[in-house]
Motif scaffolding. Structure first.
Motif, short mmCIF file in Angstrom:
data_model
loop_
_atom_site.label_atom_id
_atom_site.label_comp_id
_atom_site.label_asym_id
_atom_site.label_seq_id
_atom_site.Cartn_x
_atom_site.Cartn_y
_atom_site.Cartn_z
N VAL A 79 17.44 0.17 -1.07
CA VAL A 79 16.78 0.14 0.23
C VAL A 79 16.27 -1.28 0.46
CG1 VAL A 79 14.86 1.06 1.59
CG2 VAL A 79 16.16 2.57 0.06
N VAL A 80 16.81 -1.95 1.47
CA VAL A 80 16.51 -3.36 1.70
C VAL A 80 15.83 -3.51 3.06
CG1 VAL A 80 17.50 -5.68 1.85
CG2 VAL A 80 18.57 -3.97 0.38
N GLY A 81 14.69 -4.19 3.09
CA GLY A 81 14.02 -4.34 4.37
C GLY A 81 12.74 -5.14 4.28
N ASP A 82 12.07 -5.22 5.43
CA ASP A 82 10.82 -5.97 5.56
C ASP A 82 9.90 -5.18 6.49
OD1 ASP A 82 8.79 -7.82 5.80
OD2 ASP A 82 9.93 -9.24 7.03
N ARG A 83 8.81 -4.70 5.96
CA ARG A 83 7.88 -3.91 6.79
C ARG A 83 7.43 -4.70 8.01
NH1 ARG A 83 3.50 -3.69 4.18
NH2 ARG A 83 2.53 -1.94 5.28
N ALA A 84 7.31 -6.02 7.88
CA ALA A 84 6.85 -6.85 8.99
C ALA A 84 7.89 -6.99 10.09
CB ALA A 84 6.46 -8.23 8.48
N GLN A 85 9.13 -6.55 9.85
CA GLN A 85 10.16 -6.61 10.88
C GLN A 85 10.49 -5.23 11.45
OE1 GLN A 85 13.48 -9.49 10.27
NE2 GLN A 85 12.58 -9.87 8.26
N GLU B 228 18.04 -3.56 6.41
CA GLU B 228 17.10 -3.40 7.53
C GLU B 228 16.59 -1.95 7.59
OE1 GLU B 228 16.01 -5.97 8.93
OE2 GLU B 228 17.56 -7.47 8.57
N ALA B 229 16.26 -1.42 6.42
CA ALA B 229 15.89 0.00 6.32
C ALA B 229 14.55 0.30 6.96
CB ALA B 229 15.87 0.41 4.84
#
Length: 747
Positions: free
Chosen positions: A583-589, A560-561
């Motif tokens: 680095v793990v994540g979702d720009r939309a979140q 959730e970076a």
């Protein structure tokens, strides 16, 4: 063929066709062999552990090595006792006729391989004795019972596709429950495999798709056996530089993050214990609790896991910043870097000379003496630890010029007071509190701030810590070091001196008594100074407990970076000098928006060598839920990476009244003996406590998944990007059913 008395397979009646001995007899025979090897491994490890524990602890490096051996043997035993035959994930059949079984750990006829310690049938990292390598493959094909899932030999089990079968004819995956196989699935990749379907249990559902419909629990379920090819490719990528894993809800980002952590620990010797290790950072405590079993179940007990809050002692009680503008000002990396100026303010040598009185005469201390002493610490020495070096250098300078002994100079209270004023011992909390209560100090440290900014940052209770203060506290704590280190070193030195005096007395008494001579030269050895010092080592005081999260780490994994501020990134980068990160994540979140690309964001915070991998398949969230959630996020973020769902639950999203909540929950609990539901709201709607029902805000639900999600008044989550993201995150936590309830529809 010698089959076990009781088959490992415990298939329900509806799967009677899969119980055909032609399909499972070879597996049963192999499992019997595995059971024997496991029994021997556990016995050998237990004996080795008992022997290590009985052995003298020793001193110095010997004690460290012994403790490390005990730790690794204990960890390995826990891993073996945690599982039994269900160590086996599945098998692969190659075009050349070989059958290779894949396990959580490597296993040979001699014992367990990979990631352990040598001896007792257990081998270490890389190539070890007994012909066993770290990938769990021996030099003798017949000895190999299981290959470790992280090894190159196991890669086709996860990566093979119909487009690229990687040499496989077929692949079988098992479903285990209570040490028995309750189902299995075969996938075939060639005409030969199809022709041999009499020896394969082909199924309309793969093991993976079947697993998606299983109920959720408060802990993340085991998915190792169902990792998909797109996920496995990312898990096995190298550790150099920064790997960004960008994926929307349900794409398995967390699965990738956790299994990549275990894979890198296994495959990359630079990330092992004693070489920096790995730090895993999650978004919040419910998330860490949810994934707590995953790494231990993968055989990794040494990975440090935490949230950003955990990196700083004040984080546990820190509140959220109520003023968005204050939060924005504190989130900049520039303000974090200004903490260097905040410390430098207290590192100014006296500009004027002074004369001190000693029993050996007056001594003049010039401004040049002070300046020379202040140059003594090596670059990078923490402020509080550098103080002792300055003091020792100053005494040496004055003693050389004046002829007065250093011990006499060191008793001067005037000299000590002058040092305290010009280079005082400092605490991080004091300096940050001063920034928020002394406008002139903040202005000096951050001259780019406007008068209005400085006024806004002041607060009546400067030590009422917020999450936004944590990066500043952390930067200062690392820059300052331990304020008690000097006193602790003084006490340790005094204890060693006292211990040596006592040991000298004991040794001298033994020599003087001349009553003991073992014929081995003991009296001669006791006269040697080196032995006396070794015997006195035990007199030293125990050092302070180490901060396990202080680093440096060889690799950092951040889930959730997208939520991290620039200031929080500095907390992580200060602990990872190698700049090796996942680095793990979702720009939309990203609740506060993420208008840049990953490349732009990470370069701005100081990273380079960035590789981007995308996950675009939604394995978790049903089509029905995503159809309702996609417009919500697209309205705020048209370029959102919304993944495509591969399955349907057949259950439409229900819209109704909050008055229905109790009925919906009670009905679901009555008809579902397993699984977990969650009520997601802004916290204003009370939810009575029930087993298997949780109540969370959208922020605390991030990264989790539930069979049923009841979303209460989503419009109350706010406007703009933050509100849209909260609604999107909340909706996509559902793996089966989503209900959206509104207070406005109550009659």
């Amino acid at each position: 063929m010698n089959l076990p008395i009781t088959s490992v397979f415990d298939l329900p009646e509806r799967l009677a066709a899969k119980a055909d001995p032609a399909l499972i007899a070879a597996d049963d025979e192999h499992f019997t062999t595995i059971a024997g090897s496991l029994e021997r491994s556990i016995a050998d490890l237990t004996a080795s552990l008992d022997a290590e524990r009985r052995a003298p602890a020793g001193r110095g490096r010997q004690a460290v090595d012994r403790d490390d051996a005990v730790r690794r043997l204990s960890s390995r035993l826990r891993a073996l006792r945690r599982y039994s035959l269900d160590l086996c994930l599945g098998r692969m059949v190659y075009t050349d006729g070989r059958t290779v079984y894949v396990g959580r750990l490597g296993l040979t006829g001699n014992g367990v391989t990979g990631g352990g310690v040598t001896g007792g049938g257990v081998t270490g990292d890389g190539v070890t004795g007994d012909g066993v390598t770290g990938d769990g493959v021996t030099g003798h094909e017949g000895d190999r019972l299981l290959v470790d899932w992280r090894s190159p030999a196991a890669e086709p089990f996860f990566g093979a596709t119909h487009a690229n079968p990687m040499g496989l004819v077929s692949r079988r995956r098992y479903r285990w429950a209570d040490g028995r196989v309750t189902d299995y699935w075969d996938e075939v990749f060639s005409e030969a495999g199809i022709e041999a379907r009499g020896k394969a249990a082909l199924d309309d559902q793969s093991a993976f798709i079947a697993s998606l419909g299983s109920s959720r629990s408060p802990r993340m379920r085991d998915v190792l056996g169902t990792i998909q090819a797109d996920q496995d490719a990312i898990i096995r990528a190298g550790s150099a530089g920064v790997l960004v894993v960008d994926g929307g809800p349900g794409t398995g980002k967390t699965v990738v993050a956790l299994h990549r952590t275990a894979y890198l620990r296994y495959s990359d010797p630079r990330l092992g214990r004693g070489r920096g290790g790995v730090l895993f950072v999650g978004p919040h405590e419910p998330y860490l609790a949810y994934v707590a079993d995953v790494l231990p179940n993968l055989g990794e007990d040494d990975v440090q896991t935490c949230t950003v809050r955990d990196l700083v002692p004040e984080g546990a009680a820190a509140a959220h910043e109520t003023d968005p503008e204050v939060a924005r000002l504190k989130s900049s990396a520039e303000l974090v870097r200004a903490m260097e100026t905040a410390v430098r303010f207290y590192e100014e040598p006296p500009a004027n000379g002074m004369t001190i009185d000693t029993d050996e005469g007056d001594v003049r201390v010039t401004a040049r003496d002070w300046a020379a002493a202040f140059e003594a610490p090596d670059p990078g020495t923490p402020h509080n630890e550098a103080r002792d070096q300055i003091w020792e250098e100053l005494l040496a300078i004055l003693a050389e010029r004046s002829g007065v002994s250093e011990s006499e100079l060191g008793r001067s209270s005037e000299l000590r007071t002058a040092l305290n004023r010009s280079w005082p011992l400092l605490e991080a909390a004091d300096l940050v509190a001063d920034l928020w209560s002394v406008p002139a100090y903040l202005r000096r440290c951050a001259p780019w701030l406007s008068i209005d900014d400085i006024r806004r940052l002041q607060r009546p209770y400067p030590r009422a810590w917020t999450v936004s203060d944590l990066p500043l506290l952390d930067a200062l704590r690392q820059r300052l070091g331990d304020s008690s280190a000097s006193e602790r070193r003084r006490r340790e030195r005094a204890a060693v001196v006292a211990g040596r005096r006592e040991m000298d007395r004991v040794v001298d008494d033994l020599i003087a008594s001349n009553e003991y001579d073992d014929g081995e030269g003991l009296m001669t050895m006791l006269r040697q100074q080196d032995l006396r010092e070794v015997l006195a080592e035990g007199s030293a005081l125990a050092s302070a407990d180490p901060d396990l999260l202080a680093g440096p780490f060889a690799h950092v994994v951040v889930d959730e970076a997208q939520e991290l501020t620039d200031a929080e990134w500095q907390m992580l980068l200060s602990r990872c000098p190698s700049r090796s990160l996942t680095v793990v994540g979702d720009r939309a979140q990203a609740r506060h928006g993420f208008s840049e690309s990953w490349q732009e964001r990470l370069e701005r915070v100081g990273l380079d060598r960035i590789t981007l991998s995308r996950l675009t398949v939604n394995y978790r969230t049903p089509e029905e839920v995503m159809a309702a959630a996609e417009p919500v996020i697209r309205a705020a973020l048209p370029d959102a990476n919304v993944p495509v769902s591969i399955r349907s639950s057949g259950i439409p999203v229900h819209h109704g009244s909050v008055a229905e909540l109790d009925t919906i929950l009670e009905s679901w609990l009555a008809t579902h003996a397993e699984g977990t539901a969650c009520v997601i709201s802004d916290g204003s709607v009370p939810v009575p406590a029930r087993d298997r029902v949780r109540s969370l805000t959208p922020s605390l639900a991030k990264g989790l998944e539930f069979d049923l999600v009841a979303l209460i008044d989503p419009d109350s989550f706010g406007d703009g990007v933050e509100g849209a993201v909260d609604r999107y995150v909340a909706m996509t936590r559902a793996t089966s059913r989503l209900v959206v309830l509104s207070s406005a529809t109550q009659s």
